[in-house]
Motif scaffolding. Structure first.
Motif, mmCIF file in Angstrom:
data_model
loop_
_atom_site.group_PDB
_atom_site.id
_atom_site.type_symbol
_atom_site.label_atom_id
_atom_site.label_comp_id
_atom_site.label_asym_id
_atom_site.label_seq_id
_atom_site.Cartn_x
_atom_site.Cartn_y
_atom_site.Cartn_z
ATOM 1 N N SER A 1 0.776 -1.124 0.239
ATOM 2 C CA SER A 1 -0.267 0.024 -0.061
ATOM 3 C C SER A 1 0.917 1.210 0.017
ATOM 4 C CB SER A 1 -0.868 -0.059 1.073
ATOM 5 O OG SER A 1 -0.259 -0.237 2.336
ATOM 6 N N PHE A 2 1.226 1.468 1.162
ATOM 7 C CA PHE A 2 2.413 2.792 1.216
ATOM 8 C C PHE A 2 3.573 2.621 0.252
ATOM 9 C CE2 PHE A 2 0.001 2.896 5.102
ATOM 10 C CZ PHE A 2 -0.417 4.075 4.958
ATOM 11 N N GLY A 3 4.267 1.478 0.133
ATOM 12 C CA GLY A 3 5.135 1.223 -0.695
ATOM 13 C C GLY A 3 4.925 1.479 -2.052
ATOM 14 N N ALA A 4 4.484 0.340 -2.561
ATOM 15 C CA ALA A 4 4.178 0.257 -4.177
ATOM 16 C C ALA A 4 3.146 1.126 -4.632
ATOM 17 C CB ALA A 4 3.888 -1.155 -4.356
ATOM 18 N N GLY A 5 2.172 1.541 -3.736
ATOM 19 C CA GLY A 5 0.787 2.395 -4.222
ATOM 20 C C GLY A 5 1.295 3.810 -4.080
ATOM 21 N N ILE A 6 1.975 4.149 -3.126
ATOM 22 C CA ILE A 6 2.291 5.627 -2.843
ATOM 23 C C ILE A 6 3.652 6.076 -3.105
ATOM 24 C CG2 ILE A 6 2.037 7.572 -1.086
ATOM 25 C CD1 ILE A 6 -0.447 6.026 -0.196
ATOM 26 N N ILE A 7 4.456 5.512 -2.237
ATOM 27 C CA ILE A 7 6.150 6.178 -2.353
ATOM 28 C C ILE A 7 6.687 5.769 -3.497
ATOM 29 C CG2 ILE A 7 8.264 6.049 -1.005
ATOM 30 C CD1 ILE A 7 6.769 5.296 1.502
ATOM 31 N N PHE A 8 6.529 4.350 -4.124
ATOM 32 C CA PHE A 8 7.333 4.119 -5.205
ATOM 33 C C PHE A 8 6.369 4.325 -6.652
ATOM 34 C CE2 PHE A 8 9.692 2.213 -1.820
ATOM 35 C CZ PHE A 8 10.832 2.794 -1.944
ATOM 36 N N ALA A 9 5.153 4.717 -6.323
ATOM 37 C CA ALA A 9 4.240 4.676 -7.451
ATOM 38 C C ALA A 9 4.774 5.256 -8.809
ATOM 39 C CB ALA A 9 2.746 5.436 -7.036
ATOM 40 N N ASP A 10 5.319 6.495 -8.669
ATOM 41 C CA ASP A 10 5.898 7.197 -9.839
ATOM 42 C C ASP A 10 7.004 6.108 -10.604
ATOM 43 O OD1 ASP A 10 4.200 9.376 -9.887
ATOM 44 O OD2 ASP A 10 5.399 10.245 -8.270
ATOM 45 N N THR A 11 7.803 5.595 -9.704
ATOM 46 C CA THR A 11 8.871 4.912 -10.296
ATOM 47 C C THR A 11 8.202 3.529 -10.875
ATOM 48 O OG1 THR A 11 10.058 5.337 -8.414
ATOM 49 C CG2 THR A 11 11.018 3.833 -9.974
ATOM 50 N N LEU A 12 7.251 2.831 -10.219
ATOM 51 C CA LEU A 12 6.601 1.843 -10.821
ATOM 52 C C LEU A 12 5.596 1.819 -12.083
ATOM 53 C CD1 LEU A 12 5.664 -0.280 -7.654
ATOM 54 C CD2 LEU A 12 7.471 -0.581 -9.117
ATOM 55 N N ASP A 13 5.263 3.293 -12.189
ATOM 56 C CA ASP A 13 4.491 3.636 -13.436
ATOM 57 C C ASP A 13 4.873 3.486 -14.788
ATOM 58 O OD1 ASP A 13 2.067 4.010 -12.061
ATOM 59 O OD2 ASP A 13 2.065 6.290 -12.192
ATOM 60 N N GLN A 14 6.498 3.220 -14.818
ATOM 61 C CA GLN A 14 7.335 2.967 -15.987
ATOM 62 C C GLN A 14 6.816 1.593 -16.422
ATOM 63 O OE1 GLN A 14 11.301 3.536 -15.644
ATOM 64 N NE2 GLN A 14 11.006 3.832 -13.772
#
Lengths: 128, 590
Positions: free
Chosen positions: A59-72
């Motif tokens: 939630s906080f990790g993949a969905g919020i903090i690293f969301a922009d990075t993972l969006d690629q």
């Protein structure tokens, strides 16, 4: 992390499992010794800790903090961070609770403190 | 048959079912009334919990808010479901083992203090009222739009129905009614979602559809299309966030901790027979909740896309009927700034504040407003609460789907309102009267006071519904912040820290609640003009401040407890007992 915990659980299993199935379903908490309670509680906390790490990461990790990075990355047609924030984390949450239900009943049995086989049939009635 | 007739039929049938269940499951004892006799099956309890917990905000407002927030809307999805995990793992089994009636019961016994109990009652009543006002507002919107009665009349009809089954059935009636309401609301949510998903993306599974490609043959991805449309109109991209990461983090955390501290949800776990049932029941509830929560973001995407396409650049005379219907009750509005007779939908507020209609009509037939214009190009005002309700009409679905959604919205609002009323009434009759001021009260008297308390609480809630402070989800967010800052830390510490004493718990609750309350009141009511990121503490908005309030609660509680005496041995033994699942029996009398 998961492996280490597995070891701990299974070793306790062998140690404690067969011994006390009868006393354990007693209505009186006092029959459980202080040390067994404290061991049980430690096992419980460890298990909870592991589950909460997963809970936080999705939630906080993949969905919020690293969301922009993972969006690629793309997953099922979604940008990955967006998917975790709006779908994925929720699926993981559901799985987590069921893992908790199963894991806890194992730990309960290992320490002989489970509440099964008791009270559920008569539960509605004997209140007064 | 017209939509209105169909709506009357659907709503009438569902109301008749709810009342029949209430009559069948009438409460005979205080145990029935407060915790449904403690004998509800985990799956039924899971459904009831899901309906209790998915409020008008989840059903009516959430997809609409996500539609306008884009990725940031995840704060609600993650916050409300993630908090459920906290509740299931950290609180539910222990509170079930503790086995009393109410949340203040736990606080009062664990912290061996009437003062702590009263503080908990005050927190609980405040949270529940804030929350219930939102439900009544939702009821009012549904009634006024679909049954074409005044919002005030709609609220009063809703109140009457809730009163019948809450006061009569208590927790037992409410639990079984809520299970029925879950079935109504999830069906009503999924049917239009599936229809629209097929229309827009060709996929019958909304959860996959909004990641798929458009069904219009263009071959473009749905999200990409929406991003493109919105960027053209001057909005931000849907899949990118607009809020700062720290604010999203704090709001999500506040909603999570707040969910776990909501008394009407916690009390649900007092109704199952055993600790292991409490754990299982939480799992079932989250499955039932997740069905709606994974669908909502899909609905949001489809609705936003449909909304833009059916409104933007249309001449007013050619707008679909739904636009004018919602305009009539004041939830959408159009101000023709450039006098071209067409609706320009762009980013930014069309005019200052909510529409203030005059009685006149403009050249195209639109309702005129007295509001001062803004200098944006946007001409269209839309209340986000209408998105889910208007969605079937926007997508031109059959009339019965529209009627079904109305019945579903009512089910969501009524089920939550009933659960909240029950915790308010239990707090007043059980915690304040029986346990604090008048211990000699007989069981019959206590039941009578519980029913009177429901009536009074309902009356007040109705007033909030008729004169709403803000729109539905915002009001609810307020309740979450307060629950996060007060009840959750006190309960958590009560289970996980044996050393926590009454001084620490009370100081923590007062500090957390006081801080959060003042922060929200300052930015929302005293000085709304300064409600911008630059003035916020650590860049955290009032919606997310409950997170800081909770941290403050933990810190103050720990500090004060360390400086004062440990709790008595009996209380430490109680904590030991709560931690053991075995020996959990039915919620006992005392």
């Amino acid at each position: 992390m998961a492996g280490e915990q597995q070891d701990h659980q299974t070793s306790v299993y062998h140690h404690d499992d067969q011994g006390n199935p009868v006393e354990q379903s007693s209505h009186d908490g006092d029959t459980v010794s202080e040390t067994r309670l404290s061991d049980y509680w430690q096992a419980n906390l460890k298990f909870l800790g592991a589950l909460l790490v997963v809970w936080f990461s999705v939630s906080f990790g993949a969905g919020i903090i690293f969301a922009d990075t993972l969006d690629q990355y793309t997953f099922l047609g979604f940008p990955l961070g967006f998917w975790f924030a709006q779908q994925g984390a929720i699926y993981v949450f559901v799985v987590l609770i069921f893992v908790y239900v199963i894991g806890m009943s194992r730990i309960d049995r290992a320490y002989g403190v489970e509440d099964d086989d008791k009270t559920s049939d008569t539960a509605g009635e004997h209140t007064s | 048959m017209s939509v209105q007739v169909l709506t009357y039929i659907f709503v009438g049938i569902t109301f008749a079912i709810y009342i029949a269940i209430a009559l069948w499951a009438r409460a005979k004892s205080t145990t029935d009334f407060y915790v449904a006799g403690g004998g509800v099956h985990p799956v039924v309890n899971g459904m009831a919990t899901a309906a209790d917990w998915m409020s008008a905000a989840s059903f009516i407002s959430m997809a609409g808010i996500i539609a306008f927030m884009g990725r940031d809307g995840a704060v609600y999805l993650l916050g409300w479901t993630g908090g459920y995990v906290l509740l299931a793992l950290l609180l539910a089994p222990y509170l079930r083992k503790f086995g009393q009636f109410t949340v203040p019961d736990f606080i009062g016994e664990r912290y061996y203090s009437k003062a702590a109990r009263v503080v908990a009652v005050v927190c609980l009543i405040f949270i529940s009222f804030t929350y219930i006002a939102g439900q009544m507002r939702g009821v009012g919107i549904v009634f006024s739009r679909f049954l074409e009665v005044e919002i005030a009349t709609g609220v009063m009809i809703g109140m009457a129905i809730v009163f019948i089954y809450a006061a009569l059935g208590g927790m037992k009636g409410i639990t079984y009614t809520q299970a029925a309401q879950y079935c109504v609301l999830i069906f009503a949510y999924m049917v239009p979602a599936i229809f629209i998903s097929i229309l827009v993306s060709g996929s019958p599974i909304p959860q996959l559809g909004f990641g798929g490609t458009m069904a219009d043959g263009s071959g473009r991805a749905v999200l990409e299309t929406l991003d493109g449309v919105l960027l053209d109109l001057g909005f931000g991209a849907y899949t990118a966030g607009a809020k700062s990461t720290i604010d999203v983090f704090a709001i999500t955390a506040a909603l999570m901790i707040g969910t776990a501290g909501l008394p009407h949800v916690i009390v649900r776990f007092f109704t199952v027979p055993k600790v292991s049932d409490a754990r299982r029941s939480a799992g079932w509830a989250l499955i039932f909740i997740a069905i709606l929560y994974t669908t909502a973001p899909a609905v949001a995407v489809f609705a936003r896309l449909n909304f833009v396409e059916s409104v933007n650049e249309k001449p007013y005379e050619e707008t679909p009927a739904w636009f004018r219907n919602w305009e009539d009750i004041g939830l959408v509005a159009w101000q023709d700034k450039n006098d071209d007779g067409r609706l320009q939908y762009r980013a930014g507020a069309p005019f200052a504040g909510a529409p203030d209609f005059t009685d006149e009509r403009g050249e195209s037939g639109q309702r005129l407003m007295a509001n001062a214009t803004t200098d944006t190009d946007n001409e269209v005002y839309v209340d986000r609460d209408i998105i889910v309700l208007a969605n079937p009409e926007i997508a031109a679905l059959p009339d019965w789907v529209v009627a079904l959604v109305a019945a579903g919205g009512l089910a969501a609002a009524l089920s939550t309102a009933a659960g909240l009323l029950l915790v308010i009434s239990a707090a007043v009759s059980h915690d304040l009267l029986k346990k604090t001021f008048s211990p000699t009260l007989s069981e019959r008297q206590e039941l009578l006071y519980a029913r009177i308390a429901i009536a009074v609480a309902l009356g007040l809630a109705g007033l909030f519904g008729i004169y709403p402070p803000a729109f539905v989800a915002q009001v609810v967010a307020f309740a979450f912040g307060l629950a996060a800052a007060s009840l959750f830390p006190a309960i958590l510490l009560g289970v996980f820290s044996k050393r926590m004493n009454k001084e620490g718990a009370i100081a923590g609750m007062v500090a957390g609640l006081g801080f959060t309350f003042s922060y929200i009141v300052y930015f929302k009511f005293i000085s709304p003009d300064s409600n911008t990121a630059a003035n916020w503490l650590f860049g955290i908005s009032p919606e997310g401040i409950g997170f800081i309030g909770a941290l403050l609660n933990f810190a103050v509680a720990g500090l004060v407890a360390a400086m004062t005496a440990a709790p008595p041995q009996a209380v430490q033994d109680l904590v030991d007992d709560i931690r053991l699942p075995s020996g959990a029996s039915v919620a006992h009398k005392h």
